[in-house]
Design a protein around this motif. Sequence first.
Motif, mmCIF file in Angstrom:
data_model
loop_
_atom_site.group_PDB
_atom_site.id
_atom_site.type_symbol
_atom_site.label_atom_id
_atom_site.label_comp_id
_atom_site.label_asym_id
_atom_site.label_seq_id
_atom_site.Cartn_x
_atom_site.Cartn_y
_atom_site.Cartn_z
ATOM 1 N N PRO A 103 0.475 -1.680 0.001
ATOM 2 C CA PRO A 103 -0.246 -0.073 0.170
ATOM 3 C C PRO A 103 0.669 1.399 0.321
ATOM 4 O O PRO A 103 1.877 1.743 0.461
ATOM 5 N N ASN A 104 0.304 2.029 -1.070
ATOM 6 C CA ASN A 104 0.946 3.383 -0.828
ATOM 7 C C ASN A 104 0.458 3.744 0.735
ATOM 8 O O ASN A 104 -0.874 4.681 0.870
ATOM 9 N N PRO A 105 0.834 4.312 1.636
ATOM 10 C CA PRO A 105 1.412 5.066 2.831
ATOM 11 C C PRO A 105 0.098 6.263 3.327
ATOM 12 O O PRO A 105 -0.385 6.737 4.102
ATOM 13 N N GLN A 142 -4.314 3.478 -0.694
ATOM 14 C CA GLN A 142 -3.740 2.563 0.472
ATOM 15 C C GLN A 142 -4.530 1.944 0.800
ATOM 16 O O GLN A 142 -4.303 0.480 1.660
ATOM 17 N N CYS A 202 -2.532 -3.735 -3.419
ATOM 18 C CA CYS A 202 -3.549 -2.819 -2.036
ATOM 19 C C CYS A 202 -3.923 -4.227 -0.977
ATOM 20 O O CYS A 202 -4.466 -4.101 -1.562
#
Length: 295
Positions: free
Chosen positions: A145-147, A254, A284
């Motif tokens: 995931p892209n935080p 995310q 994600c």
Amino acid sequence: MANPVVVGVDGSTSSLDAVEIAAHEAGLRGVGLRLVHAFGWPSMHLPPGGYPLWNPAVAGVRELVDDALTKAEQRARKAVPDVEITREVTVGEPLMVLEIESRTASLIVVGSRGLGAFGGMLLGSTAVHLTAHGRCPVLVVRGRPNPSGPVLLAVDGSPAGEQAVEFAFAEASLRGVDLVALHVWNTWSEPVHRGPVNALDVIVDVEQLREEEQRLLDETLRPWRERHPRITVERRLVLSRVRPALIEASRDAQLVVAGARGRGGFTGLLLGSVSQALLHHAHCPVAVIRGTQRP
């Protein structure tokens, strides 16, 4: 006390990743975290007419279970130090154990793959089974995931998908991030309007169809945007194939949120093809939300 976040624990790396995500979810909600480990009955050892007199201690694996749960608790406390944690070791089929847990949970979290009791978690059985039969939202931890990314909502405009919209707005609010509402359409989509089909309608007015799909997207989001005015919502209307478009969009998110079933498909299915594609291929974590109506 409010219903806890429940996470399946088996000691695998995927399981520990799920524990960390589950701890964050529990912290965001202000509820407890419940660590659950289940032992399946080996059918070949079942005596006629009853269950074997077996438990983790007698089988000599209590130490292994305690070690797995201790590592899981340490991972959870490192992520969210003040989260309230309880443990549960249950003898029973893992699928049934987690399905029962879902009746009193606010969220079930599982890893994408596991070992031991929850082995083959995705997508041999557990994740798909829970997303199709669980009584609460199910979050499957997968990908990277892209935080700093948004919550990605798959919008299909179906009545059953309304709870997915509600969940996505709540997640964006809890996480303090933007919400991307993605509605994918194409010229062979099921029409928004209902009524008799005229053979002449085979000739599609693409611009009219686009306007109808835009209206569907806007109307689906309107009541929730009014309830959550502080959430920045990006509305995306994409002409494409549904599954590839959602999977590609998940690269920057995310969390992806989708309903268990949407428009079209076969009415007898508990889990739609789009949801299954996301569970297999999203970049994600994926939250699958079932509607209140059951087949």
